[in-house]
Design an enzyme around this catalytic site. Structure first.
Site, PDB file in Angstrom:
ATOM      1  N   THR A 192       0.848  -1.193   0.000  1.00  0.00           N
ATOM      2  CA  THR A 192       0.000   0.000   0.000  1.00  0.00           C
ATOM      3  C   THR A 192       0.880   1.237   0.000  1.00  0.00           C
ATOM      4  O   THR A 192       1.976   1.223   0.545  1.00  0.00           O
ATOM      5  CB  THR A 192      -0.880   0.057   1.268  1.00  0.00           C
ATOM      6  OG1 THR A 192       0.002   0.047   2.398  1.00  0.00           O
ATOM      7  CG2 THR A 192      -1.806  -1.134   1.367  1.00  0.00           C
ATOM      8  N   TRP A 206     -20.262  15.360  11.258  1.00  0.00           N
ATOM      9  CA  TRP A 206     -19.210  15.121  10.283  1.00  0.00           C
ATOM     10  C   TRP A 206     -19.341  16.074   9.094  1.00  0.00           C
ATOM     11  O   TRP A 206     -20.438  16.276   8.569  1.00  0.00           O
ATOM     12  CB  TRP A 206     -19.295  13.685   9.748  1.00  0.00           C
ATOM     13  CG  TRP A 206     -18.724  12.680  10.686  1.00  0.00           C
ATOM     14  CD1 TRP A 206     -18.088  12.930  11.870  1.00  0.00           C
ATOM     15  CD2 TRP A 206     -18.719  11.260  10.519  1.00  0.00           C
ATOM     16  NE1 TRP A 206     -17.705  11.750  12.450  1.00  0.00           N
ATOM     17  CE2 TRP A 206     -18.076  10.713  11.649  1.00  0.00           C
ATOM     18  CE3 TRP A 206     -19.190  10.386   9.535  1.00  0.00           C
ATOM     19  CZ2 TRP A 206     -17.883   9.337  11.810  1.00  0.00           C
ATOM     20  CZ3 TRP A 206     -19.000   9.028   9.700  1.00  0.00           C
ATOM     21  CH2 TRP A 206     -18.364   8.508  10.824  1.00  0.00           C
ATOM     22  N   LYS A 239     -14.753  16.784  12.329  1.00  0.00           N
ATOM     23  CA  LYS A 239     -15.931  16.624  13.188  1.00  0.00           C
ATOM     24  C   LYS A 239     -16.173  17.924  13.939  1.00  0.00           C
ATOM     25  O   LYS A 239     -15.413  18.277  14.832  1.00  0.00           O
ATOM     26  CB  LYS A 239     -15.726  15.453  14.150  1.00  0.00           C
ATOM     27  CG  LYS A 239     -17.033  14.907  14.663  1.00  0.00           C
ATOM     28  CD  LYS A 239     -16.869  13.528  15.259  1.00  0.00           C
ATOM     29  CE  LYS A 239     -18.227  12.895  15.494  1.00  0.00           C
ATOM     30  NZ  LYS A 239     -18.127  11.614  16.155  1.00  0.00           N
TER      31      LYS A 239
END
Ligand code: AMP
Length: 535
Positions: free
Chosen positions: A180, A440, A435
């Site tokens: 990754t 959110w 947040k």
């Protein structure tokens, strides 16, 4: 009652042998470091794959051995893509844009035995040679210069290599491996099986996915060292399409020249590549005659709506898709269902900017603390997926097992909404969420909207600490060259589109947004940079 079908293994050997039999005349074209074009037919490619496989076996390659590549996108890399797994090995593509210490860490962690490296990348290899040990280093003389002493010469190996009879591996055998790119923490290795790569190729070729066909001319711009260039080399060979590789020349003019000259019909890359292409087209609208309706597959980061619109104006079709290293990678692709094609323009583009619907065999759901979120296009939850080309573990990293739920779903770390038609929309990475007062705010939505402002080149939205609200969004904006704008103007632009509490209280102007080697914004770096910003 039992079925009466054969147990037929799904392996890359089949894809290769099919191409060898049915498509000997299809062409493969590569831009070399000196900008000249190398071209040959599948018949030559297949002969060389067999020769390389034979040479690797004679070097002692055993089933499951890792062979690393440190290469640009070109025909020799494609030879490695098939020769290594068809000879029983595991193709491990190393990301040449990483720091040499990280490349060395990844090669050592993977236990790579051999390395195939472009001669133009030997200076990079020199920086990691003491830190990672390969039994043999095979150099590809792309420039035609002599291969320095101490290395194997790829061309000599292939010239000497006697074809060998491929043995069909088990479909669960490892065929490929990729780490990754990770915006934080150590890279993690994912090991692809033959079966996963074959099923992924079949699904990718579907008309509502990438729609790759024999008549296509496929140009993977996304690096072959990044999740197998999204599988496009495997899929293109499966269908026998002409393949065009850009080599190390990824600047917009070179790519546009290549598209025009070779009549490319489908190309794939991350949004940063397409922003450059778009600017070049806007500066010189009559500069290139591209194949009408050329498809541009965009993924790896969100394709802003403004980009999709702008390419439409040039008669080029953006196909927006979502995936991860852990999902081989293509897992969702956007196409407009017929019932939605009559939507008003605004809504149709908003739909096309979503990441799309999952491919057949990929199951997807979004969950929040309250459980699975409804398909209302509003409620946000973490996307979880499972399917035959979704990783079940990382390579030798047991402490990451919390990435999978008890019932076997992979937790993607992406926060999404799903609408009533099943279209997934990425709103954030979990760690990048803002947040504010317990609510959110999607940084991706704000970024994509800002990217549509005529003066803005690119924008990132990050959370900064706030005494009352916990966090508030801060927009970091790079203006197009020669443009001037103030925070008020950009905030007014956003206020027309979003709830008041979403609008960033402040805008910081910057020269560039830091990005990873695979085009993702490095938000952790930005958060650190702006942590003391008072909004
Ligand atoms: P990688 O494993 O390096 O390919 O990164 C995978 C991550 O890239 C995903 O988890 C997403 O956060 C992001 N990503 C991939 N495709 C898209 C897309 N179309 N829109 C937004 N984010 C994307």
């Amino acid at each position: 009652m039992r079925g009466t079908m054969m147990q037929y293994p799904l392996t890359l050997v089949h894809l290769f042998e099919r191409a060898e039999k049915f498509f000997p005349d299809s062409e493969i074209v590569s831009r070399l470091p000196d900008r000249s074009l190398h071209r040959y037919a599948y018949a030559d490619f297949c002969r060389r794959v067999r020769a390389l496989g034979g040479a690797l076996r004679r070097m002692g390659l055993k089933r499951g051995d890792r062979v690393a590549t440190l290469m640009w996108n070109h025909h020799v890399h494609l030879e490695a893509y098939f020769a290594i797994p068809c000879a029983g090995g595991v193709l491990h593509t190393l990301n040449l844009r990483l720091h040499p210490d990280d490349i060395a860490y990844i090669a050592s962690h993977a236990g790579d035995r051999f390395l195939i490296v472009d001669d133009v990348l030997l200076p990079l290899y020199e920086k990691l040679r003491g830190k990672a040990s390969f039994e043999k280093v095979i150099v590809v003389p792309l420039t035609g210069s002599a291969v320095p002493a101490g290395y194997e010469d790829y061309e000599k190996l292939v010239a000497r290599g006697r074809p060998w009879k491929m043995r069909v591996p088990k479909e669960e055998d490892a065929a490929g491996m990729c780490y990754t790119s990770g915006t934080t923490g150590r890279p993690k290795g994912v090991v692809y099986t033959h079966r996963a790569l074959v099923l992924h190729s079949l699904a990718s070729a579907l008309p509502d996915v990438l729609g790759l066909a024999n008549a296509d001319v496929v140009c993977p711009v996304v690096p072959m060292f990044h999740v197998n260039a999204w599988g496009t080399p495997f899929t293109a060979v499966m269908v026998g399409a002409k393949i065009v590789f850009p080599g190390p020349h990824l600047d917009p003019v070179n790519l546009l020249d290549l598209y025009e000259q070779e009549r490319v019909t489908v190309t794939a890359g991350v949004p940063t590549i397409w922003s450059g292409i778009l600017r070049a087209l806007e500066e010189e609208p009559e500069g290139w005659k591209l194949a009408a309706g050329m498809r541009m597959v965009v993924g790896g980061a969100a394709a802003p709506e403004s980009m999709i619109r702008a390419f439409d104006a040039f008669g080029l079709r953006v196909i927006h898709g979502w995936g991860m290293t852990e999902t081989t990678p293509v897992a969702a692709v956007n196409y407009v269902k017929p019932g939605l094609s009559a939507l008003p323009e605004e809504e149709r583009y908003a739909l096309r900017a979503k990441q799309g619907v999952p491919l057949p065999f990929v199951e997807a759901r979004a969950r929040s603390e309250q459980g699975e979120v409804p398909w209302d296009g509003q409620a946000m939850g973490e996307l979880e997926v499972r399917g035959p080309w979704v990783a079940a573990a990382y390579h030798e990293l047991a402490d990451e097992s919390d990435k999978w739920t008890d019932d076997g779903w992979f937790r993607t770390g992406d926060v999404v909404t799903i609408d009533r038609h099943g279209y997934i929309k990425i709103t954030d990475r979990i760690k990048d969420l803002v947040k504010s007062g317990g609510e959110w705010i999607s940084s991706v939505d704000l970024e994509n909207a800002l990217a549509g402002h005529p003066k803005v080149a690119e924008a990132a939205v990050i959370a900064v600490p706030h005494p009352k609200w916990g966090e508030r969004p801060l927009a970091v904006v790079v203006l197009k060259s020669g443009q001037k704008a103030d925070a008020g103007e950009l905030r007014d632009f956003l206020a027309a589109k979003f709830a008041q509490f979403w609008v960033p209280d402040a805008v910081a102007f910057a020269d560039q947004i830091p990005r990873t080697s695979t085009g993702k914004m490095m938000k952790a770096t930005l958060r650190e940079q702006y942590k003391d910003w008072k909004v």
